[in-house]
Design an enzyme around this catalytic site. Structure first.
Site, PDB file in Angstrom:
ATOM      1  N   ASP A  14     -39.218   9.235  39.006  1.00 21.42           N
ATOM      2  CA  ASP A  14     -40.464   9.381  39.764  1.00 21.42           C
ATOM      3  C   ASP A  14     -41.065   8.046  40.202  1.00 21.42           C
ATOM      4  O   ASP A  14     -42.283   7.909  40.330  1.00 21.42           O
ATOM      5  CB  ASP A  14     -41.505  10.180  38.955  1.00 21.42           C
ATOM      6  CG  ASP A  14     -40.988  11.537  38.552  1.00 21.42           C
ATOM      7  OD1 ASP A  14     -40.171  12.107  39.313  1.00 21.42           O
ATOM      8  OD2 ASP A  14     -41.363  12.030  37.477  1.00 21.42           O
ATOM      9  N   LYS A  17     -38.651   6.998  44.761  1.00 24.12           N
ATOM     10  CA  LYS A  17     -37.369   6.812  45.445  1.00 24.12           C
ATOM     11  C   LYS A  17     -37.318   7.571  46.771  1.00 24.12           C
ATOM     12  O   LYS A  17     -36.881   7.048  47.793  1.00 24.12           O
ATOM     13  CB  LYS A  17     -36.216   7.314  44.551  1.00 24.12           C
ATOM     14  CG  LYS A  17     -36.105   6.578  43.238  1.00 24.12           C
ATOM     15  CD  LYS A  17     -35.070   7.216  42.316  1.00 24.12           C
ATOM     16  CE  LYS A  17     -35.417   8.588  41.796  1.00 24.12           C
ATOM     17  NZ  LYS A  17     -36.553   8.649  40.868  1.00 24.12           N
ATOM     18  N   GLY A  41     -37.121  15.598  41.839  1.00 25.48           N
ATOM     19  CA  GLY A  41     -38.161  16.027  42.774  1.00 25.48           C
ATOM     20  C   GLY A  41     -38.590  14.786  43.548  1.00 25.48           C
ATOM     21  O   GLY A  41     -39.204  13.898  42.977  1.00 25.48           O
ATOM     22  N   HIS A  42     -38.211  14.717  44.806  1.00 31.04           N
ATOM     23  CA  HIS A  42     -38.471  13.523  45.620  1.00 31.04           C
ATOM     24  C   HIS A  42     -39.485  13.870  46.714  1.00 31.04           C
ATOM     25  O   HIS A  42     -39.244  14.751  47.534  1.00 31.04           O
ATOM     26  CB  HIS A  42     -37.163  12.998  46.223  1.00 31.04           C
ATOM     27  CG  HIS A  42     -36.194  12.522  45.170  1.00 31.04           C
ATOM     28  ND1 HIS A  42     -34.932  12.079  45.452  1.00 31.04           N
ATOM     29  CD2 HIS A  42     -36.335  12.412  43.817  1.00 31.04           C
ATOM     30  CE1 HIS A  42     -34.325  11.714  44.321  1.00 31.04           C
ATOM     31  NE2 HIS A  42     -35.165  11.921  43.322  1.00 31.04           N
ATOM     32  N   GLN A 225     -33.470  10.581  39.175  1.00 30.91           N
ATOM     33  CA  GLN A 225     -33.903  10.142  37.837  1.00 30.91           C
ATOM     34  C   GLN A 225     -34.071   8.610  37.838  1.00 30.91           C
ATOM     35  O   GLN A 225     -34.321   8.025  38.875  1.00 30.91           O
ATOM     36  CB  GLN A 225     -32.921  10.608  36.752  1.00 30.91           C
ATOM     37  CG  GLN A 225     -32.938  12.113  36.501  1.00 30.91           C
ATOM     38  CD  GLN A 225     -32.139  12.917  37.511  1.00 30.91           C
ATOM     39  OE1 GLN A 225     -30.975  12.661  37.737  1.00 30.91           O
ATOM     40  NE2 GLN A 225     -32.739  13.914  38.115  1.00 30.91           N
TER      41      GLN A 225
END
Ligand code: GDP
Ligand code: IMO
Ligand code: MG
Length: 426
Positions: A14, A17, A41-42, A225
């Site tokens: 988080d 990225k 989750g991006h 990650q």
């Protein structure tokens, strides 16, 4: 000029990225995921609209880049199909631009069930996984009985392999974890339907990458990650089940070290972690709450509150070295605006070497250096000349402590909110 750039998280995920991948994707001909799955989750914020991507590469909101999912990524077919449908209903063309490696391991319903059963059985020692079946599917890959996308798309192969895998998982669920087994016929029907739907997107990702590389095209590899969640180099066993560090690019996409020209390490200006496990600089005070509030620190996949703390330069320096980081992108600097002072961890007490496992990590106590806060607002700035001198001093100190240059700065969630000192694509 760098033609092939890798973007990696250098903390516990988080770091921002997705936002940076979306930005650099304008210069890329292909954006490639190489590990992890829909545990990621991006978040992308473009023209005021927020999009959260889990499996689809974060180049999808630009109109040029081919989006590829390499063999190192574990694919949950329904999650992927749902993500594709969501984007397409928002007017974004996905199916024609997305390529999936036939060698990707497939996440089945039994992997999610096992993930949940294991976490429950661990009790107080739970890892706090995302519950997406990531650990169990990588176990199947390593034990060489996993189902791949190529199997899913071939009914005869699927029928030959699926029964044995499901029997094994159902045995574990029923007899070891005392959990509900899965309906074999239903999983088989789902798998066949999913294979049919995904088949048109299957391709040889490795070959595409080598062709693009030969043509002198620009590649962008998108890590999921963060390095401290790496199965080998992270805070084991409180890690994910893939190599999130730079080696994952090679094994998870099929390229060589010479195919990487630049490694961009993404780090927050402070630190967050979601899930359990060691976190030496974690705060349980007003400063931590202020970071969480200003940084809106809730997981993009599970919505869980993220734990917050000061920047850990000891861990960051180690992750910079492991990944051969060329330059850093420091994100969320704006969250630290208005703090009277900020702290950076410069050493650990209680351990005589860098911690290699949770037990050693638990003994590491941070030694801090205090840096004065800065007057003024960095939110949204794009010009280095607008940086308050105190903020500049913070960046300078980080560069010295972690032995890497800061090439980019992110000053807000929006695509445009960046200061670029040196562009990774030259
Ligand atoms: P990822 O998993 O590394 O892509 O990061 P996430 O998307 O899970 O979490 C990063 C969060 O921070 C998202 O909500 C982003 O919109 C937000 N974000 C990214 N960069 C910045 C920044 O520079 N400042 C602020 N305030 N928010 C940012
Ligand atoms: P992005 O790509 C933050 C964490 C989970 C848990 C541990 C293991 O958005 O940075 P898993 O489901 O992978 O077996 O969970 O890893 N985790 C993440 N934390 N960001 C992520 O992805 C994460 N993906 C997994 O919270 O502690
Ligand atoms: Mg995330």
């Amino acid at each position: 000029m760098a033609r092939s750039v890798v973007i990696l998280g250098t903390q516990w995920g988080d770091e921002g990225k997705g936002k940076i991948v979306d930005l650099l994707a304008h210069d890329a001909d292909a954006v490639v995921r190489f590990q992890g799955g829909h545990n990621a989750g991006h978040t992308l914020v473009v023209d005021g609209r927020k999009t959260v991507l889990h499996l689809i590469p974060s180049g999808i909101l630009t109109d040029r880049a081919r989006c590829l999912v390499g063999n190192g990524v574990v694919v949950a077919p329904d999650a992927l199909l749902g993500e594709i449908a969501g984007l397409e209903s928002a007017g974004i063309e996905v199916k024609g631009r997305l390529g999936l490696s036939s060698a990707c391991p497939v996440i089945l319903a039994c992997h999610e069930a096992l993930d949940r059963a294991r976490e429950k059985a661990r009790g107080k020692k739970a890892i706090g996984t995302t519950g997406r079946g990531i650990g169990p599917v990588y176990e199947d890959k390593a034990s060489r009985h996993g189902i791949r996308l190529a199997d899913l798309a071939d009914p005869a192969r699927l029928a030959d392999k699926l029964g044995g895998v499901l029997d094994y998982h159902n045995f574990l669920l029923r007899h070891y974890y005392e959990a509900e087994p899965l309906d074999v016929a239903r999983v088989a029907d789902d798998a066949a339907r999913q294979g049919e739907a995904l088949k048109p997107m299957l391709c040889d990702v490795t070959d595409e990458l080598h062709t693009l590389r030969r043509q002198g095209r620009a590649l962008l590899f998108e890590g999921a990650q963060g390095a401290l969640l790496d199965i080998d180099h992270g805070t084991y066993p409180f890690v994910t089940s893939s190599n999130t560090t730079v080696g994952g690019v090679m094994t998870g996409a099929g390229v060589g070290p010479g195919d990487i020209d630049y490694v961009l390490g993404i780090t927050k200006a402070y630190t967050t972690r979601v899930g359990s496990g060691p976190f030496p600089t974690e705060l349980d005070d007003e400063n931590g709450r202020r970071m969480a509030e200003r940084g809106v620190e809730f997981g993009a996949t599970t919505g869980r509150p993220r734990r917050c703390g000061w920047l850990d330069a000891v861990a960051l320096r180690r992750m910079v070295r492991i990944n051969g980081v060329t330059g850093l992108c420091l994100t969320k600097l704006d969250v630290l605006d208005g703090f009277a002072s900020v702290k950076v961890c410069v050493d650990y007490e209680g351990v005589d070497a860098f911690p290699l496992g949770a037990e050693e990590w638990a003994r590491a106590r941070p030694v801090y250096e205090t840096i004065p806060g800065w007057e003024g607002d960095t939110r949204g700035i794009t010009d280095a000349a607008d940086l308050p001198s105190g903020a500049r001093a913070y960046l300078d100190r980080i560069e010295t402590l972690v032995e890497a240059p800061i090439h980019m700065l992110s000053t807000g969630p929006e695509r445009e909110a960046n200061v670029i000192f040196q562009h990774p694509y030259g």
